[in-house]
Motif scaffolding. Structure first.
Motif, PDB file in Angstrom:
ATOM      1  N   ASP A 141      20.098  43.238  43.263  1.00  0.00           N
ATOM      2  CA  ASP A 141      18.846  42.638  43.736  1.00  0.00           C
ATOM      3  C   ASP A 141      17.730  43.679  43.816  1.00  0.00           C
ATOM      4  O   ASP A 141      16.582  43.404  43.440  1.00  0.00           O
ATOM      5  N   VAL A 142      18.060  44.889  44.307  1.00  0.00           N
ATOM      6  CA  VAL A 142      17.030  45.923  44.441  1.00  0.00           C
ATOM      7  C   VAL A 142      16.511  46.329  43.065  1.00  0.00           C
ATOM      8  O   VAL A 142      15.300  46.467  42.847  1.00  0.00           O
ATOM      9  N   LEU A 143      17.411  46.502  42.097  1.00  0.00           N
ATOM     10  CA  LEU A 143      16.965  46.902  40.760  1.00  0.00           C
ATOM     11  C   LEU A 143      16.209  45.777  40.070  1.00  0.00           C
ATOM     12  O   LEU A 143      15.298  46.033  39.269  1.00  0.00           O
ATOM     13  N   SER A 144      16.589  44.522  40.371  1.00  0.00           N
ATOM     14  CA  SER A 144      15.848  43.404  39.783  1.00  0.00           C
ATOM     15  C   SER A 144      14.408  43.387  40.274  1.00  0.00           C
ATOM     16  O   SER A 144      13.489  42.999  39.541  1.00  0.00           O
ATOM     17  N   SER A 145      14.197  43.834  41.503  1.00  0.00           N
ATOM     18  CA  SER A 145      12.856  43.812  42.075  1.00  0.00           C
ATOM     19  C   SER A 145      12.042  45.044  41.675  1.00  0.00           C
ATOM     20  O   SER A 145      10.869  44.938  41.309  1.00  0.00           O
ATOM     21  N   TYR A 146      12.683  46.244  41.753  1.00  0.00           N
ATOM     22  CA  TYR A 146      11.933  47.474  41.572  1.00  0.00           C
ATOM     23  C   TYR A 146      12.057  48.070  40.171  1.00  0.00           C
ATOM     24  O   TYR A 146      11.221  48.884  39.773  1.00  0.00           O
TER      25      TYR A 146
END
Length: 735
Positions: A141-146
């Protein structure tokens, strides 16, 4: 001799001193002062500009690294916050990840698009539990956002879990994990080992060494930040920062005449315009620039920069340059701008050159005036002296010169006239001396002619003596083998047991009347026939051995004749070459010396390659081998009997030559004796004559080859190497 009066005036000296010294002094002083003045001014300007440039340039180049560390702070906070939320969504995990037949866990193929979403790789030895699934989803989720937000400045963004799980956002390599092998692992990579607690107790962001991507060959550096939750290492954040633009700017954008380089925290080169990199075989491994010598030189430069703290610009005499340096925050690199001293001094040199040109123009003007004066006052009188010299050379000694001048030329005219008179007298004396010398030369020529005849006769006799010596030495080697074989045959004849034949005949005469009953019924008669059979076999075997020894004696005798024939050929036409199997020729040489080798208990080790027949002089090669084997055998006399070993190697180092090495483990050769070992008459043995090795090297040279000796020293054995041309046997003509 008439007295030569001192000249009243010196025209050349007064002219040269008054004009030449004045002009030279003015030019030299003007050039030096202008150079020093301009050099001081320009040097101050260049160093001030260098200090300003390197500080501004370092601030500009370190922005990308500081941005990467700031991004990691944001990424770490987001990842930590996501971990604190509810546990793993098993259904979502099942939709995102599939276990493939090879045992690994990867993105579900039907829904994965690596250009828009992060890729997931879980090693096959792991079974994701709830905690692992929760961390994988949080990283996803973090990599999908950032990841998309970081991508314009950073080629990829990834999160690595300590268990070996990798979540990666890399749009340029969308199938990176789909193409990875089933045993893929990055746990041993440099940037991960630097983030584990035992290697990074302060838990700070680390930068790895520069490397080239194994697939794209793009230069990059990895920045990694460990993430701990509740004192537990749960993940490592990472970015690969592309260095292509930085390297290009460092190489192309520089001060005029200068160049830039970037050095690591230990002085290792990161970017250098003159050092060519070589791609490393290990992915993500450091890729050094240049040779070890070049890197060592740069480490020395870096050490001298570190030894001058607080100075932005340092003069480096060994590099003949000024170095401006500033630290790049983040990876801790150092931007160094190298400004050669010749760039700083170039304006001063140009100014001095202009002054020198103007001075030279003035000098040329003065030289023009001087030329006119010298032509009138010196050149024309000297021309008349030259004409007088030519007349003297042609034999005319009556000269008309102006001796009324009161300067050097007048003095020279008087001296020249006196010289002409002396030349006339000396010529007459030389003519008389020459006649006497010619008579002495003729007498000496007759003496030298007679002496030459005597020397030629002495050389002929010495050559005949050397040939006779070689023949006797080589024949002596073979005669020793003949003697050994003859002695062995005589011993076998003495040991031949024929007494039982007489006793057997007497027994048969005793029972001649009842011979059949004796052979069939008597105990002694029944064993008589088997004994006669065994006796016949024994006598046949002994006869065969004696015949073999006599055959060897025949071969030895034939070789003696060949030795004599070889020496006779020196006085006639060269011997023709014949096809020779080299391995068989080596065996023949060993066979000729077999008796003495066996007597001394010498072991022979053969390491012979199978070579095709070659064209060579069989008997000369055999003579060389016999001498070398005999020499090796004598070298083993001082060794214990169970340690005596001769090794013979036969091979073909190239298509044009074959090589035979004969090595012993005997007494060896001292270094100072190696240069003399092949000299005629030189020997180290009390009963030696110094003929064998000398004749062997001469034979090798006559065959177009070479014979060399090598030894590590006394007690360490010796190796003699024979190399000869390898002339192949021509194929028979086709029918």
């Amino acid at each position: 001799m008439p007295h030569t009066s001192r000249p009243q005036a010196s025209l050349s000296r007064s002219t040269l001193v008054k004009m030449g010294v004045r002009i030279a002094a003015v030019i030299a002083m003007t050039t030096l002062l202008s150079y020093l003045h301009v050099l001081g001014t320009v040097r101050a300007e260049h160093l001030e500009r260098l200090a300003s440039y390197v500080a501004e340039r370092a601030h500009r180049e370190e922005i990308i690294f500081l941005l990467a560390e700031d991004n990691h702070v944001v990424l770490r906070d987001a990842f930590t916050e996501r971990l604190q939320q509810a546990g793993a969504d098993d259904a979502r995990f099942a939709r995102l990840v599939r276990r493939l037949p090879d045992g690994t866990w990867r993105n579900a193929p039907e829904s994965f698009d690596g250009r828009r979403m992060p890729g997931i790789f879980i090693p096959r030895e792991l079974t994701p539990d709830a905690d692992l699934r929760h961390r994988v989803l949080a990283a996803y989720d973090v990599l999908s956002s950032y990841g998309p937000a970081f991508h314009p400045r950073f080629t990829n963004t990834y999160i690595v879990l300590p268990e070996g799980v990798v979540v990666l956002y890399w749009p340029e390599r969308p199938t990176y994990f789909q193409d990875a092998a089933s045993d893929f692992s990055i746990l041993s990579l440099d940037f991960l080992t630097r983030t584990v607690p035992e290697n990074n107790p302060t838990r700070h962001t680390v930068w790895c060494d520069v490397y080239a991507d194994p697939h794209t060959h793009a230069w990059m550096v990895t920045v990694a930040t460990p993430v701990d939750v509740g004192g537990r290492h749960v993940a490592t954040l990472g970015n690969d920062v592309l260095l292509a633009e930085l390297m290009e700017r460092a190489s192309q954008d520089h001060l005029p005449g200068a160049y830039n380089m970037i050095l690591g925290d230990e002085g290792q080169p990161i970017v250098h315009p003159e050092l060519a990199p070589a791609l490393d075989e290990h992915p993500h491994g450091p890729t050094p620039l240049g040779t070890e010598g070049q890197r060592e030189r740069l480490r020395g430069v870096f050490a001298r920069l570190q030894a001058a703290p607080g100075q932005t610009v340092v003069e480096e005499p060994e590099e003949d340059a000024y170095l401006g340096h500033a630290r790049l925050e983040g990876p801790g690199w150092n931007l160094v701008t190298v400004l050669p001293t010749h760039v700083v001094s170039k304006p001063a040199v140009q100014a001095a050159r202009y002054v020198l040109v103007f001075g030279m123009a003035s000098l040329l003007l003065e030289l023009g005036i001087m030329s006119w004066v010298l032509r009138r006052q010196i050149t024309e009188p000297l021309s008349r002296f030259t004409q007088a010299t030519d007349r003297v050379a042609s034999g005319e000694t009556e000269l008309a010169l102006d001796t009324a001048r009161q300067d050097e030329l007048g003095q020279l005219a008087g001296a020249f006239r006196r010289m002409a008179d002396q030349v006339r007298r000396r010529e007459e004396e030389l003519r008389l001396a020459n006649d006497g010398l010619e008579r002495r030369v003729a007498e000496r020529t007759q003496e030298l002619t007679a002496l030459h005849g005597r020397l030629v006769e002495a050389a002929r006799r010495e050559g005949m003596a050397e040939i006779a010596t070689n023949v006797l030495h080589n024949v002596g080697n073979v005669l020793s083998s003949v003697t050994s074989s003859t002695q062995l045959a005589r011993e076998r004849l003495h040991q031949l047991r024929i007494e039982p034949v007489g006793r057997m005949a007497a027994l048969l005469r005793e029972h001649q009347a009842d011979l059949s009953a004796f052979l069939g019924q008597d105990e002694r008669g029944r064993v008589l026939l088997p004994f006669m059979d065994q006796l016949g076999q024994h006598l046949a075997e002994e006869r065969q051995r004696i015949l073999a020894l006599l055959d060897e004696v025949g071969r030895y005798t034939e070789h003696i004749g060949d030795i004599i024939t070889v020496q006779q050929d020196h006085a006639r036409t060269p011997r023709t070459h014949q096809p020779v199997v080299l391995a068989e020729l080596v065996e023949d040489a060993l066979r000729l010396d077999a008796a003495r080798l066996a007597h001394r208990q010498v072991k022979v080790e053969r390491r012979m390659d199978t070579l095709p027949p070659v064209l060579t002089d069989k008997h000369k090669v055999l003579m060389i081998l016999i001498n070398l084997i005999s020499n090796a055998r004598h070298a083993l006399d001082t060794m214990p009997a169970d340690e005596r070993l001769i090794t013979i190697r036969l091979d073909q180092p190239s298509a044009e030559r074959f090589r035979v090495e004969i090595r012993d483990n005997g007494i060896g050769i001292a270094p100072e004796l190696l240069a003399r070992i092949f000299q005629h008459g030189f020997t180290t043995r009390a009963k030696g004559h110094g003929f064998g090795l000398h004749s062997a090297i001469l034979a090798a040279q006559e065959l177009g080859g070479s014979l060399t000796a090598h030894s590590e020293g006394p007690g360490r054995g010796a190796t003699f190497t024979l190399e000869l041309p390898c002339r192949s046997v021509p194929a028979p003509p086709s029918a």
